[in-house]
Design a protein around this motif. Structure first.
Motif, mmCIF file in Angstrom:
data_model
loop_
_atom_site.group_PDB
_atom_site.id
_atom_site.type_symbol
_atom_site.label_atom_id
_atom_site.label_comp_id
_atom_site.label_asym_id
_atom_site.label_seq_id
_atom_site.Cartn_x
_atom_site.Cartn_y
_atom_site.Cartn_z
ATOM 1 N N ASN A 243 34.161 46.992 50.606
ATOM 2 C CA ASN A 243 33.680 48.270 50.077
ATOM 3 C C ASN A 243 32.888 48.055 48.785
ATOM 4 O OD1 ASN A 243 34.823 49.763 52.131
ATOM 5 N ND2 ASN A 243 36.719 50.146 51.027
ATOM 6 N N ILE A 244 33.411 47.170 47.932
ATOM 7 C CA ILE A 244 32.725 46.875 46.669
ATOM 8 C C ILE A 244 31.394 46.187 46.933
ATOM 9 C CG2 ILE A 244 32.891 45.428 44.591
ATOM 10 C CD1 ILE A 244 35.975 46.083 44.771
ATOM 11 N N GLN A 245 31.360 45.279 47.907
ATOM 12 C CA GLN A 245 30.113 44.593 48.250
ATOM 13 C C GLN A 245 29.075 45.580 48.792
ATOM 14 O OE1 GLN A 245 28.950 41.758 47.646
ATOM 15 N NE2 GLN A 245 27.351 41.316 49.138
ATOM 16 N N GLN A 246 29.515 46.518 49.604
ATOM 17 C CA GLN A 246 28.590 47.498 50.151
ATOM 18 C C GLN A 246 28.004 48.388 49.070
ATOM 19 O OE1 GLN A 246 27.277 47.930 53.002
ATOM 20 N NE2 GLN A 246 28.587 47.264 54.666
ATOM 21 N N LEU A 247 28.818 48.755 48.082
ATOM 22 C CA LEU A 247 28.371 49.679 47.050
ATOM 23 C C LEU A 247 27.553 49.000 45.947
ATOM 24 C CD1 LEU A 247 31.591 51.842 46.634
ATOM 25 C CD2 LEU A 247 29.390 52.634 47.504
ATOM 26 N N CYS A 248 28.014 47.828 45.514
ATOM 27 C CA CYS A 248 27.437 47.201 44.316
ATOM 28 C C CYS A 248 26.740 45.876 44.572
ATOM 29 C CB CYS A 248 28.541 46.974 43.274
ATOM 30 S SG CYS A 248 29.507 48.438 42.902
ATOM 31 N N MET A 249 27.004 45.254 45.710
ATOM 32 C CA MET A 249 26.439 43.960 46.087
ATOM 33 C C MET A 249 26.552 42.902 44.983
ATOM 34 S SD MET A 249 23.206 44.800 48.561
ATOM 35 C CE MET A 249 22.249 45.726 47.364
ATOM 36 N N PRO A 250 27.765 42.638 44.484
ATOM 37 C CA PRO A 250 27.891 41.588 43.471
ATOM 38 C C PRO A 250 27.639 40.200 44.037
ATOM 39 C CG PRO A 250 30.046 42.378 44.127
ATOM 40 C CD PRO A 250 29.053 43.290 44.772
ATOM 41 N N GLY A 251 27.892 40.016 45.332
ATOM 42 C CA GLY A 251 27.671 38.703 45.942
ATOM 43 C C GLY A 251 28.755 37.713 45.587
ATOM 44 N N LEU A 252 28.890 37.412 44.309
ATOM 45 C CA LEU A 252 29.883 36.445 43.836
ATOM 46 C C LEU A 252 31.186 37.152 43.490
ATOM 47 C CD1 LEU A 252 30.739 33.628 42.816
ATOM 48 C CD2 LEU A 252 29.728 34.241 40.608
ATOM 49 N N PHE A 253 32.285 36.684 44.097
ATOM 50 C CA PHE A 253 33.620 37.187 43.807
ATOM 51 C C PHE A 253 34.453 36.042 43.241
ATOM 52 C CE2 PHE A 253 31.966 40.069 46.946
ATOM 53 C CZ PHE A 253 32.493 41.315 46.621
ATOM 54 N N ILE A 254 34.931 36.208 42.001
ATOM 55 C CA ILE A 254 35.783 35.199 41.365
ATOM 56 C C ILE A 254 37.236 35.611 41.567
ATOM 57 C CG2 ILE A 254 36.397 34.050 39.211
ATOM 58 C CD1 ILE A 254 33.564 34.635 38.220
ATOM 59 N N LEU A 255 37.992 34.788 42.260
ATOM 60 C CA LEU A 255 39.369 35.111 42.615
ATOM 61 C C LEU A 255 40.352 34.616 41.567
ATOM 62 C CD1 LEU A 255 39.433 34.265 46.434
ATOM 63 C CD2 LEU A 255 39.071 36.501 45.361
ATOM 64 N N ALA A 260 43.651 32.949 44.659
ATOM 65 C CA ALA A 260 43.050 31.753 44.074
ATOM 66 C C ALA A 260 43.934 30.530 44.270
ATOM 67 C CB ALA A 260 42.782 31.974 42.585
ATOM 68 N N GLN A 261 45.239 30.746 44.300
ATOM 69 C CA GLN A 261 46.195 29.645 44.419
ATOM 70 C C GLN A 261 46.552 29.340 45.871
ATOM 71 O OE1 GLN A 261 49.319 31.300 42.043
ATOM 72 N NE2 GLN A 261 47.986 31.440 40.237
ATOM 73 N N ALA A 262 46.064 30.138 46.797
ATOM 74 C CA ALA A 262 46.402 29.984 48.207
ATOM 75 C C ALA A 262 45.612 28.834 48.836
ATOM 76 C CB ALA A 262 46.130 31.293 48.948
ATOM 77 N N SER A 263 45.822 28.639 50.128
ATOM 78 C CA SER A 263 45.140 27.563 50.846
ATOM 79 C C SER A 263 43.669 27.903 51.066
ATOM 80 C CB SER A 263 45.814 27.350 52.205
ATOM 81 O OG SER A 263 45.605 28.489 53.035
ATOM 82 N N ASP A 264 42.898 26.875 51.352
ATOM 83 C CA ASP A 264 41.493 27.093 51.695
ATOM 84 C C ASP A 264 41.368 27.978 52.925
ATOM 85 O OD1 ASP A 264 40.718 25.487 49.591
ATOM 86 O OD2 ASP A 264 40.423 23.690 50.830
ATOM 87 N N GLY A 265 42.301 27.839 53.852
ATOM 88 C CA GLY A 265 42.269 28.648 55.075
ATOM 89 C C GLY A 265 42.458 30.128 54.787
ATOM 90 N N LEU A 293 40.515 29.154 34.816
ATOM 91 C CA LEU A 293 41.272 30.048 33.937
ATOM 92 C C LEU A 293 42.335 30.782 34.739
ATOM 93 C CD1 LEU A 293 38.413 31.753 31.879
ATOM 94 C CD2 LEU A 293 39.884 29.869 31.152
ATOM 95 N N GLY A 294 43.511 30.933 34.166
ATOM 96 C CA GLY A 294 44.516 31.759 34.796
ATOM 97 C C GLY A 294 44.094 33.215 34.739
ATOM 98 N N GLU A 295 44.631 34.033 35.648
ATOM 99 C CA GLU A 295 44.294 35.452 35.673
ATOM 100 C C GLU A 295 44.567 36.103 34.326
ATOM 101 O OE1 GLU A 295 45.908 39.515 37.894
ATOM 102 O OE2 GLU A 295 46.366 37.541 38.718
ATOM 103 N N ASP A 296 45.742 35.844 33.776
ATOM 104 C CA ASP A 296 46.090 36.445 32.491
ATOM 105 C C ASP A 296 45.239 35.871 31.366
ATOM 106 O OD1 ASP A 296 48.032 38.034 33.705
ATOM 107 O OD2 ASP A 296 49.564 36.503 33.475
ATOM 108 N N ASP A 297 44.908 34.576 31.434
ATOM 109 C CA ASP A 297 44.081 33.976 30.396
ATOM 110 C C ASP A 297 42.703 34.622 30.362
ATOM 111 O OD1 ASP A 297 46.161 32.371 29.718
ATOM 112 O OD2 ASP A 297 45.241 30.481 30.350
#
Length: 316
Positions: A243-255, A260-265, A293-297
């Motif tokens: 939904n965010i991509q459709q509205l704003c098209m940021p392209g890059l999403f930083i997790l 971010a800590q999950a598997s590549d899959g 960077l950690g999420e909180d950091d």
């Protein structure tokens, strides 16, 4: 809707530290950080999120004063979720910590630590932290995504924060009308299907005790039921991002956080679903990155960026 231009050059002559605090349901953490983004000290306290205001503020004060006494502060910033009146430093709607609704927390902290204090939404600070100190350096447009027990997205668009002051971070966008009731009272919020709480709910009928995504992914290697839930969880995260991509098209999403800590899959499933649902193509074709960077950091560092940008009095 107006943005907030993000630009500053941390003066080399600036000494001392800034106090950055993050207030989450049941936890407050803080850090002393210098203008270059170096952490000097940290503290944390936990509390019952349903406790009376005085008890929650006592824990906030304990973290703040424990850090402030060791340094002359150039400013203080506190981040939180919910609906905030950032101009007046007041928490307007905080469904997970109801006793804080109406609390003029910036004024309170100004009195406690004796330094100019700002209140800002944590999603806005997280994207600023990524922009100045993390994986968003050099980028003019991207989205910073918090996943796990909390959920939210901060968007930088052509160098400006794309959100109303104190606004929401997308967690309560409706993605499944008529489905699960959210803590805000609505049904079908993105938050109801894309946080760790959803995973725990799925585990009850399956008698799977795992409490976080890491446990679920480990179990998924030998349990098809767990594998199906993990895959659905990844797709649920992608629904909101699409939904965010459709509205704003940021392209890059930083997790940040669990994703971010999950598997590549797991992240591959998010990306595949995101691309399938948005199909914007071109230069804005969605891509995912993680950050050192950690999420909180990122949120705490974003507080430093905000304080420097606001041009608070220099530190002597």
């Amino acid at each position: 809707m107006s943005g907030r231009v993000l630009s500053f050059e941390p003066p080399a002559s600036r000494n001392g530290s800034f106090l950055a605090l993050e207030l989450l349901p049941g936890r407050v953490q803080g850090a002393l950080i210098d203008p270059a983004g170096r952490f000097r000290a940290r503290r944390e306290a936990r509390f019952d999120p349903s406790a009376p205001r005085v008890k929650i503020l006592a824990e906030v004060d304990r973290v703040a004063t424990g850090l402030a006494r060791s340094s002359r502060l150039g400013g203080c910033v506190i981040s939180a979720g919910g609906v905030l009146d950032t101009a007046h430093g007041t928490m307007v709607q905080v469904v997970d910590m109801p006793s804080l609704e109406g609390c003029a927390i910036a004024e309170h902290l100004h009195t406690v630590v004796g330094a100019p204090t700002l209140l800002e939404h944590r999603a806005r600070l997280q994207v600023q932290g990524d922009h100045y100190f993390g994986a968003g350096q050099g980028e003019e447009t991207f989205a910073s995504v918090a996943t796990g027990s909390t959920l939210g997205v901060g968007i930088l668009y052509q160098g400006m924060i794309l959100a109303p002051d104190g606004g929401r971070s997308g967690a309560h966008m409706t993605v499944a009308a008529g489905q699960i009731t959210c803590s805000c009272g609505k049904r079908g919020c993105w938050r109801t299907i894309a946080t760790t709480a959803w995973l725990r709910e799925q585990g009850r009928p399956l008698e799977i005790p795992d409490q976080d995504l890491a446990g679920w992914e480990k179990r998924a290697t030998s349990d098809p039921r767990a594998a199906a839930v993990v895959s659905e969880y990844a797709r649920n995260i992608a629904v909101g991002l699409a939904n965010i991509q459709q509205l704003c098209m940021p392209g890059l999403f930083i997790l940040h956080g669990e994703a971010a800590q999950a598997s590549d899959g797991f992240r591959a499933t998010i990306l595949e679903t995101l691309r399938d649902l948005s199909r914007t193509g071109g230069e804005t074709e969605p891509r995912l990155v993680t950050t050192s960077l950690g999420e909180d950091d990122s949120t705490l560092l974003g507080g430093v960026a905000l304080l420097l940008h606001r041009g608070l009095p220099s530190i002597g």
